[in-house]
Design a protein around this motif. Sequence first.
Motif, mmCIF file in Angstrom:
data_model
loop_
_atom_site.group_PDB
_atom_site.id
_atom_site.type_symbol
_atom_site.label_atom_id
_atom_site.label_comp_id
_atom_site.label_asym_id
_atom_site.label_seq_id
_atom_site.Cartn_x
_atom_site.Cartn_y
_atom_site.Cartn_z
ATOM 1 N N THR A 89 79.318 73.082 37.915
ATOM 2 C CA THR A 89 80.117 72.307 39.409
ATOM 3 C C THR A 89 80.964 71.431 38.701
ATOM 4 O O THR A 89 81.028 70.953 38.277
ATOM 5 C CB THR A 89 79.554 72.745 40.176
ATOM 6 N N MET A 90 81.523 70.903 40.068
ATOM 7 C CA MET A 90 82.774 69.899 39.337
ATOM 8 C C MET A 90 81.471 68.607 39.492
ATOM 9 O O MET A 90 81.512 67.668 39.004
ATOM 10 C CB MET A 90 83.760 69.304 40.717
ATOM 11 N N ALA A 91 80.216 68.670 40.456
ATOM 12 C CA ALA A 91 79.578 67.526 40.824
ATOM 13 C C ALA A 91 78.578 67.523 39.405
ATOM 14 O O ALA A 91 78.420 66.532 38.849
ATOM 15 C CB ALA A 91 78.500 67.914 40.992
ATOM 16 N N HIS A 92 78.292 68.632 38.381
ATOM 17 C CA HIS A 92 77.396 69.050 37.191
ATOM 18 C C HIS A 92 79.023 68.036 36.517
ATOM 19 O O HIS A 92 77.941 67.644 35.339
ATOM 20 C CB HIS A 92 77.244 70.674 36.904
ATOM 21 N N ALA A 124 80.755 65.630 36.073
ATOM 22 C CA ALA A 124 81.184 64.437 36.388
ATOM 23 C C ALA A 124 80.306 64.126 35.963
ATOM 24 O O ALA A 124 79.981 62.484 35.787
ATOM 25 C CB ALA A 124 81.461 64.258 38.029
ATOM 26 N N ARG A 125 78.582 63.958 37.134
ATOM 27 C CA ARG A 125 77.277 63.769 36.093
ATOM 28 C C ARG A 125 77.141 63.535 34.788
ATOM 29 O O ARG A 125 76.658 62.389 34.391
ATOM 30 C CB ARG A 125 76.125 64.573 36.915
ATOM 31 N N ARG A 126 77.101 64.687 33.987
ATOM 32 C CA ARG A 126 77.494 64.628 32.717
ATOM 33 C C ARG A 126 78.987 63.492 32.305
ATOM 34 O O ARG A 126 77.957 62.860 31.027
ATOM 35 C CB ARG A 126 77.992 66.039 31.878
ATOM 36 N N ARG A 131 82.267 59.884 39.421
ATOM 37 C CA ARG A 131 82.828 60.645 40.686
ATOM 38 C C ARG A 131 83.137 61.938 40.303
ATOM 39 O O ARG A 131 84.035 62.049 39.377
ATOM 40 C CB ARG A 131 83.128 59.469 41.538
ATOM 41 N N ASP A 132 82.576 62.386 41.416
ATOM 42 C CA ASP A 132 83.416 64.153 41.346
ATOM 43 C C ASP A 132 85.600 63.371 41.697
ATOM 44 O O ASP A 132 85.838 64.488 40.675
ATOM 45 C CB ASP A 132 83.018 65.099 42.372
ATOM 46 N N TYR A 178 89.766 65.437 39.934
ATOM 47 C CA TYR A 178 90.505 66.170 39.891
ATOM 48 C C TYR A 178 92.017 65.470 38.844
ATOM 49 O O TYR A 178 93.336 65.476 39.242
ATOM 50 C CB TYR A 178 90.802 65.880 41.103
#
Length: 197
Positions: free
Chosen positions: A28-31, A33-35, A39-40, A44
């Motif tokens: 996911t984008m959230a995964h 971004a966290r890595r 921020r998500d 983009y």
Amino acid sequence: MVRAGLTTERVTVAGAEVADEVGFEQVTMAHVARRLGVRDASLYTHVRGLEDLRGRIALLAADEKTLRIAEATAGHSGKGALFAFADAWRAYAHEHPGRYMATQTSIAIDPELVAKASGPRRAVELTYSMLRGYGLAEPDLTDAVRLLRSTFHGFVTLEASGGFGHARPAQDSWVRALDALHTLLEHWPPSREGDPS
């Protein structure tokens, strides 16, 4: 504000790393971004969304896998090329399970990205070149490519999921399967094109 040094390539590599850890379908984008510690929304600027990111991961993986196979098969022909090709395929699938699955999944990838990527095209060239060493021509070439892909993918997928419960080592079965494929390719049955049976 986008973290300094964040690029499309870094986002793609981070996505590939996440895919190897949690599975390609779970990226996911959230995964990602966290890595990367952002921020998500920062992602983009570099990728259009999840489908774009997944497409880029698939192309990255195709390039990596193809390079691995090209290096392994260089200077080999016939049975040696078949074994080198298959072993490189299997090793990549074991080392990068998420990336490998990206190469086996149908994704809507930007045609411009595909046109610039050499991996998918080179993979086809390598496979057909190896099989021409067995004296195959169309339509047998395409049939043989499908057979090899089905065999390799089926084996590594079952192996990764623990699908081989027998005590016999999977490596022994792998070698015997490749021996059988080599024998089949050397004695490819004549085409039945137009045969109604």
